[in-house]
Design a protein around this motif. Structure first.
Motif, mmCIF file in Angstrom:
data_model
loop_
_atom_site.group_PDB
_atom_site.id
_atom_site.type_symbol
_atom_site.label_atom_id
_atom_site.label_comp_id
_atom_site.label_asym_id
_atom_site.label_seq_id
_atom_site.Cartn_x
_atom_site.Cartn_y
_atom_site.Cartn_z
ATOM 1 N N ASN A 72 0.841 -1.183 0.000
ATOM 2 C CA ASN A 72 0.000 0.000 0.000
ATOM 3 C C ASN A 72 0.888 1.250 0.000
ATOM 4 N N LYS A 73 0.267 2.404 0.079
ATOM 5 C CA LYS A 73 1.016 3.656 0.000
ATOM 6 C C LYS A 73 2.018 3.787 1.147
ATOM 7 N N THR A 74 1.599 3.381 2.349
ATOM 8 C CA THR A 74 2.493 3.462 3.508
ATOM 9 C C THR A 74 3.710 2.558 3.343
ATOM 10 N N HIS A 75 3.478 1.356 2.846
ATOM 11 C CA HIS A 75 4.590 0.429 2.606
ATOM 12 C C HIS A 75 5.597 1.029 1.637
ATOM 13 N N LYS A 76 5.113 1.602 0.559
ATOM 14 C CA LYS A 76 6.016 2.172 -0.450
ATOM 15 C C LYS A 76 6.830 3.321 0.117
ATOM 16 N N LEU A 77 6.193 4.154 0.939
ATOM 17 C CA LEU A 77 6.930 5.271 1.559
ATOM 18 C C LEU A 77 8.017 4.753 2.496
ATOM 19 N N LYS A 78 7.695 3.710 3.274
ATOM 20 C CA LYS A 78 8.697 3.152 4.186
ATOM 21 C C LYS A 78 9.831 2.482 3.427
ATOM 22 N N ARG A 79 9.538 1.867 2.301
ATOM 23 C CA ARG A 79 10.602 1.277 1.484
ATOM 24 C C ARG A 79 11.523 2.356 0.916
ATOM 25 N N GLN A 80 10.952 3.473 0.517
ATOM 26 C CA GLN A 80 11.776 4.576 0.019
ATOM 27 C C GLN A 80 12.629 5.172 1.130
ATOM 28 N N ASP A 81 12.031 5.351 2.302
ATOM 29 C CA ASP A 81 12.799 5.888 3.441
ATOM 30 C C ASP A 81 13.946 4.962 3.804
ATOM 31 N N TRP A 82 13.678 3.658 3.775
ATOM 32 C CA TRP A 82 14.734 2.674 4.082
ATOM 33 C C TRP A 82 15.869 2.762 3.068
ATOM 34 N N ALA A 83 15.516 2.872 1.786
ATOM 35 C CA ALA A 83 16.536 2.959 0.745
ATOM 36 C C ALA A 83 17.397 4.217 0.908
ATOM 37 N N LYS A 84 16.765 5.336 1.250
ATOM 38 C CA LYS A 84 17.517 6.582 1.440
ATOM 39 C C LYS A 84 18.434 6.484 2.657
ATOM 40 N N LYS A 85 17.946 5.817 3.717
ATOM 41 C CA LYS A 85 18.726 5.706 4.949
ATOM 42 C C LYS A 85 20.003 4.899 4.753
ATOM 43 N N TYR A 86 19.914 3.804 3.970
ATOM 44 C CA TYR A 86 21.058 2.905 3.838
ATOM 45 C C TYR A 86 21.773 3.032 2.492
ATOM 46 N N LEU A 87 21.527 4.129 1.781
ATOM 47 C CA LEU A 87 22.105 4.288 0.448
ATOM 48 C C LEU A 87 23.633 4.329 0.479
ATOM 49 N N LYS A 88 24.210 4.852 1.545
ATOM 50 C CA LYS A 88 25.673 4.953 1.624
ATOM 51 C C LYS A 88 26.286 3.885 2.526
ATOM 52 N N THR A 89 25.518 2.838 2.821
ATOM 53 C CA THR A 89 25.994 1.771 3.710
ATOM 54 C C THR A 89 26.967 0.852 2.982
ATOM 55 N N ASP A 90 27.974 0.387 3.713
ATOM 56 C CA ASP A 90 28.885 -0.640 3.187
ATOM 57 C C ASP A 90 28.218 -1.997 3.414
ATOM 58 N N PHE A 91 27.581 -2.535 2.364
ATOM 59 C CA PHE A 91 26.796 -3.750 2.519
ATOM 60 C C PHE A 91 27.642 -5.012 2.675
ATOM 61 N N SER A 92 28.948 -4.897 2.519
ATOM 62 C CA SER A 92 29.805 -6.051 2.775
ATOM 63 C C SER A 92 29.882 -6.373 4.259
ATOM 64 N N LYS A 93 29.395 -5.442 5.105
ATOM 65 C CA LYS A 93 29.414 -5.650 6.559
ATOM 66 C C LYS A 93 28.044 -6.037 7.105
ATOM 67 N N VAL A 94 27.063 -6.232 6.210
ATOM 68 C CA VAL A 94 25.709 -6.575 6.634
ATOM 69 C C VAL A 94 25.526 -8.091 6.558
ATOM 70 N N LEU A 95 25.011 -8.659 7.637
ATOM 71 C CA LEU A 95 24.648 -10.077 7.653
ATOM 72 C C LEU A 95 23.168 -10.191 7.331
ATOM 73 N N TRP A 96 22.860 -10.760 6.170
ATOM 74 C CA TRP A 96 21.475 -10.925 5.719
ATOM 75 C C TRP A 96 20.982 -12.296 6.158
ATOM 76 N N THR A 97 19.909 -12.345 6.931
ATOM 77 C CA THR A 97 19.420 -13.619 7.473
ATOM 78 C C THR A 97 17.969 -13.857 7.058
ATOM 79 N N ASP A 98 17.582 -15.097 7.085
ATOM 80 C CA ASP A 98 16.202 -15.468 6.795
ATOM 81 C C ASP A 98 16.042 -16.960 7.055
#
Length: 338
Positions: A118-144
């Motif tokens: 929904n609209k709220t989900h899309k806004l939160k996804r955009q905010d998340w992308a802006k927040k971590y845009l300059k992150t070094d993702f080689s230091k992120v542990l992705w789990t699931d």
């Protein structure tokens, strides 16, 4: 006396071959141990051939009607060809013609199973992308975690079956046979796990934290250096057992808090690169329609498939995050292709 089975494809092929060699129908019946009348009936039916098809004049479709069909197909992606043409008030078109017209402008595909945005989900996804845009993702542990069953996803057991050959027989289970819950993580070019959740254990906040303690922390995390632990960012989705206050407080006591615990946007499996790892593993363990007879055997297959995933493949997945973030922003929070 029960009725005998019809001639199999193999028997029909043998009859044709024996006829070519000049054998009589009586001799063929003896060779195949079949009733003579059955053999004669098959030979007679084969010699009669198929009736000539009478071509009926086909209804011509105008360019205007084609445009209407294209618009209707876009609005009704899961509708049948008949429903699409009825929506356009186009009648008298046979199914073969309808399908031929639709094949020129569309392709039959299965509906994708994703949580709605929904609209709220899309806004939160955009905010998340802006927040971590300059992150070094080689230091992120992705789990699931993922669940694997004994039979694999529906519709995967398909393949090319030669003419005259029977399709392989697959096991049918009344109760499904259960499954195995698997947890894993990826960071840079390294695979963490996979670890198996005990059978019949439901992951709530307490059992999830205990599971991480017994597997992730004891078997992998505590072996890492202090500098690695200081820089590592832990990612997990928003499952109730992950995002609860209990789990968040427990991870904080382990030193994973604030900026070291990645916030995750809702309904975003397409942003987690480990989802692609699950696809690689499932394609390997269920290839050629393979089935399993026990939970231990399917777990062993998962472990073997995970060992075959090399560091370069994992690095490709974790290295795709910059592109995923840019795609989220370009699509204004919409789903991206994984």
């Amino acid at each position: 006396m029960g009725q005998k089975k019809d001639l199999t494809g193999s028997e029909k092929s043998k009859i044709v071959r024996y006829l070519a060699e000049g054998c009589s129908s009586l001799k063929i019946a003896k060779l195949l141990k079949r009733d003579h009348r059955t053999i004669k009936r098959f030979i007679q039916n084969s010699q009669q051939g198929r009736k000539k098809r009478v071509e009926k004049p086909r209804r011509k479709i105008t360019a205007h009607e084609l445009r209407k069909v294209k618009r209707a197909a876009a609005k009704m992606p899961l509708a049948t060809s008949l429903a699409i043409f009825q929506r356009c008030n186009i009648t008298g078109v046979p199914k073969s013609t309808r399908c031929a017209i639709l094949r020129d402008m569309a392709k039959v595909r299965k509906a994708e199973r994703r949580p709605p945005l929904n609209k709220t989900h899309k806004l939160k996804r955009q905010d998340w992308a802006k927040k971590y845009l300059k992150t070094d993702f080689s230091k992120v542990l992705w789990t699931d975690d993922m669940r694997v069953s004994l039979d694999g996803p529906d519709g995967w057991a398909r393949g090319w079956i030669g003419k005259g050959q029977r399709a392989p027989v697959r096991l049918r289970r009344q109760q499904g046979g259960g499954g195995v819950l698997v947890w894993a993580g990826i960071i840079k070019d390294e695979l963490v796990g996979p670890f198996r959740v005990e059978d019949r254990v439901k992951l709530n906040s307490q059992s999830y934290c205990q599971f991480l303690e017994d597997t992730f922390f004891k078997q992998w995390y505590r072996k890492k250096s202090a500098s690695f632990k200081k820089n590592m960012i832990f990612m997990q989705d928003n499952a109730p057992s992950h995002a609860s206050k209990y789990s968040t407080a427990w991870l904080a006591r382990k030193g994973i808090k604030e900026e070291k615990l990645m916030t995750w946007p809702p309904c975003s499996p397409d942003l987690n690169p480990i989802e692609n790892l699950w696809s690689i593993i499932k394609c390997e363990i269920y290839k050629e329609g393979k089935q399993y007879t026990s939970l231990n055997s399917v777990w062993e297959a998962v472990v073997a498939a995970a060992r075959n995933v090399d560091g370069e493949q994992i690095k490709t997945l974790t290295g795709s995050m910059d592109g995923r973030l840019l795609s989220v922003l370009a699509k204004k929070g919409g789903y991206i292709g994984r």
